[in-house]
Design a protein around this motif. Structure first.
Motif, short mmCIF file in Angstrom:
data_model
loop_
_atom_site.label_atom_id
_atom_site.label_comp_id
_atom_site.label_asym_id
_atom_site.label_seq_id
_atom_site.Cartn_x
_atom_site.Cartn_y
_atom_site.Cartn_z
N ALA A 272 -0.74 5.08 6.45
CA ALA A 272 0.63 4.63 6.21
C ALA A 272 0.64 3.42 5.28
O ALA A 272 -0.31 2.62 5.25
CB ALA A 272 1.30 4.26 7.53
N LEU A 273 1.72 3.29 4.51
CA LEU A 273 1.90 2.18 3.58
C LEU A 273 3.13 1.37 3.98
O LEU A 273 4.06 1.90 4.60
CB LEU A 273 2.07 2.70 2.16
CG LEU A 273 0.88 3.50 1.60
CD1 LEU A 273 1.29 4.24 0.34
CD2 LEU A 273 -0.29 2.58 1.32
N THR A 274 3.12 0.09 3.62
CA THR A 274 4.23 -0.78 3.95
C THR A 274 4.59 -1.67 2.76
O THR A 274 3.73 -2.00 1.94
CB THR A 274 3.89 -1.68 5.16
OG1 THR A 274 5.02 -2.52 5.46
CG2 THR A 274 2.67 -2.54 4.89
N PHE B 165 -10.71 3.14 -6.98
CA PHE B 165 -9.27 3.07 -7.17
C PHE B 165 -8.82 1.64 -6.91
O PHE B 165 -9.21 1.04 -5.91
CB PHE B 165 -8.55 4.01 -6.20
CG PHE B 165 -8.72 5.46 -6.50
CD1 PHE B 165 -7.70 6.18 -7.09
CD2 PHE B 165 -9.89 6.13 -6.17
CE1 PHE B 165 -7.84 7.53 -7.37
CE2 PHE B 165 -10.05 7.48 -6.44
CZ PHE B 165 -9.02 8.19 -7.04
N THR B 166 -7.98 1.08 -7.78
CA THR B 166 -7.52 -0.29 -7.61
C THR B 166 -6.00 -0.34 -7.55
O THR B 166 -5.32 0.53 -8.08
CB THR B 166 -8.01 -1.19 -8.76
OG1 THR B 166 -7.34 -0.84 -9.97
CG2 THR B 166 -9.50 -1.05 -8.97
N CYS B 167 -5.49 -1.37 -6.86
CA CYS B 167 -4.05 -1.65 -6.84
C CYS B 167 -3.24 -0.42 -6.39
O CYS B 167 -3.38 0.04 -5.27
CB CYS B 167 -3.63 -2.17 -8.21
SG CYS B 167 -1.93 -2.75 -8.30
N PHE C 69 3.94 1.31 -10.78
CA PHE C 69 4.38 2.35 -9.85
C PHE C 69 4.03 1.94 -8.41
O PHE C 69 3.08 1.21 -8.18
CB PHE C 69 3.70 3.69 -10.13
CG PHE C 69 4.07 4.34 -11.44
CD1 PHE C 69 5.27 4.06 -12.07
CD2 PHE C 69 3.21 5.25 -12.03
CE1 PHE C 69 5.61 4.67 -13.28
CE2 PHE C 69 3.53 5.86 -13.23
CZ PHE C 69 4.73 5.57 -13.85
N ASN C 70 4.78 2.49 -7.46
CA ASN C 70 4.46 2.34 -6.04
C ASN C 70 4.50 3.71 -5.39
O ASN C 70 5.41 4.50 -5.67
CB ASN C 70 5.45 1.41 -5.34
CG ASN C 70 5.27 -0.04 -5.72
OD1 ASN C 70 4.26 -0.66 -5.40
ND2 ASN C 70 6.24 -0.59 -6.44
N VAL C 71 3.56 3.98 -4.53
CA VAL C 71 3.55 5.25 -3.81
C VAL C 71 4.79 5.39 -2.94
O VAL C 71 5.30 6.48 -2.72
CB VAL C 71 2.26 5.38 -2.97
CG1 VAL C 71 2.28 6.64 -2.10
CG2 VAL C 71 1.03 5.41 -3.89
N PHE D 21 -8.17 -11.42 -7.81
CA PHE D 21 -6.78 -11.56 -8.21
C PHE D 21 -5.93 -10.49 -7.52
O PHE D 21 -6.30 -9.31 -7.47
CB PHE D 21 -6.64 -11.45 -9.72
CG PHE D 21 -7.16 -12.65 -10.45
CD1 PHE D 21 -6.60 -13.91 -10.23
CD2 PHE D 21 -8.20 -12.55 -11.36
CE1 PHE D 21 -7.08 -15.04 -10.89
CE2 PHE D 21 -8.68 -13.66 -12.02
CZ PHE D 21 -8.12 -14.91 -11.79
N THR D 22 -4.77 -10.93 -7.02
CA THR D 22 -3.86 -10.03 -6.32
C THR D 22 -2.47 -10.09 -6.95
O THR D 22 -2.06 -11.11 -7.51
CB THR D 22 -3.75 -10.38 -4.83
OG1 THR D 22 -3.30 -11.75 -4.70
CG2 THR D 22 -5.09 -10.23 -4.14
N ALA D 23 -1.75 -8.98 -6.83
CA ALA D 23 -0.35 -8.89 -7.23
C ALA D 23 0.12 -7.50 -6.85
O ALA D 23 -0.13 -6.53 -7.56
CB ALA D 23 -0.18 -9.12 -8.73
N HIS D 24 0.77 -7.37 -5.71
CA HIS D 24 1.21 -6.04 -5.29
C HIS D 24 2.42 -6.15 -4.36
O HIS D 24 2.65 -7.18 -3.73
CB HIS D 24 0.08 -5.29 -4.57
CG HIS D 24 -0.41 -5.95 -3.30
ND1 HIS D 24 0.12 -5.66 -2.07
CD2 HIS D 24 -1.36 -6.88 -3.10
CE1 HIS D 24 -0.50 -6.39 -1.15
NE2 HIS D 24 -1.41 -7.14 -1.74
N LYS D 25 3.16 -5.05 -4.29
CA LYS D 25 4.35 -4.99 -3.45
C LYS D 25 4.11 -4.17 -2.18
O LYS D 25 4.73 -4.41 -1.16
CB LYS D 25 5.52 -4.39 -4.24
CG LYS D 25 5.92 -5.24 -5.44
CD LYS D 25 7.01 -4.56 -6.27
CE LYS D 25 7.37 -5.39 -7.49
NZ LYS D 25 8.39 -4.73 -8.33
N GLU D 26 3.26 -3.14 -2.28
CA GLU D 26 2.96 -2.31 -1.12
C GLU D 26 1.49 -2.42 -0.77
O GLU D 26 0.66 -2.81 -1.60
CB GLU D 26 3.33 -0.84 -1.39
CG GLU D 26 2.46 -0.18 -2.45
CD GLU D 26 2.81 1.28 -2.71
OE1 GLU D 26 3.83 1.77 -2.19
OE2 GLU D 26 2.08 1.92 -3.48
#
Length: 238
Positions: free
Chosen positions: A109-111, A94-96, A60-62, A145-150
């Motif tokens: 704000a998120l991008t 809270f993660t990711c 999911f993405n916010v 470790f990273t892996a995210h879109k926002e």
């Protein structure tokens, strides 16, 4: 700490089960209670029973333009956990995906313009992190470790930036003394993260055609430090 609750927000059952095991190992606890928010809502009894919460990742993405009633309920439940930690009644990490929920709650704000692909990344701790019980001992840098879109555009109002890097300005922050949020995944070992890739091969976190190469890089990661943060979380608030 009387008990810690792992909160699952992954629809993929296999990935969720493995994440639960990873968090239990990282925290160093003999048993770890679990709530699967995908199938069960957060009750007042569960919220009040636990003194600590660790929230896993999610596809999911916010910033999703269209959200199902399930995702809307999940985000509302995560906000209730964040509110409890903000009040000092509990501790939470809270993660990711969860950092997005907390950032929005705080008015940040998120991008979608600063994604990170599936990889081992070095993050740098800030000067403010030096006195933090979780991040201070890991200074000046650690591999995660990273892996995210926002991601967060900037540290949200009222939060203290704890870690950053060139790819993602807000890798971790703390609000008050008991609410932590990380953009990265602190819980997986290299093998855990490589296994997780199989569930998200076609979700846009990496080029599916480069699966084998990305997996090899993940498995070659050295001195990953996310589990140290989780162990300190359990010890600090225990």
């Amino acid at each position: 700490m009387a008990s810690i609750l792992y909160v699952c927000v992954r629809p993929e059952r296999g990935a969720a089960d493995a994440e639960h095991v990873s968090f239990q190992r990282g925290l160093g606890v003999a048993a770890l209670d679990q709530l699967d928010l995908i199938s069960d809502p957060l009750t007042d009894e569960l919220l009040s029973r636990h003194d600590g919460f660790v929230i896993g990742g999610s596809p999911f993405n916010v910033t999703d333009a269209v959200k199902t009633p399930l995702q809307q309920r999940v985000e509302a439940d995560l906000e209730r956990i964040a509110a409890r930690a903000l009040s000092g009644e509990a501790a939470a990490m809270f993660t990711c995906y969860g950092i997005g929920v907390v950032t929005r709650l705080l008015g940040g704000a998120l991008t979608l313009e600063r994604p990170e692909s599936t990889r081992a990344s070095e993050i740098r701790t800030t000067d403010e992190a030096a006195s933090d019980p979780l991040f201070g001992p890991s200074a000046p840098a650690l591999t995660v470790f990273t892996a995210h879109k926002e991601s967060a555009v900037a540290v949200p109002p009222g939060a203290t930036l704890l870690a950053t890097n060139a790819a993602c300005a807000v890798q971790a922050y703390r609000v008050g003394t008991q609410l932590y949020a990380t953009q990265f995944h602190p819980e997986p070992s290299p093998q855990d993260f490589a296994n997780r890739m199989t569930f998200y091969r076609n979700n846009g976190y990496f080029d599916a055609a480069e699966f084998d190469a990305v997996k090899a890089e993940i498995l070659a990661a050295q001195d990953v430090g996310g589990e140290d943060l989780l162990r300190r979380f359990a010890l600090t608030f225990g």
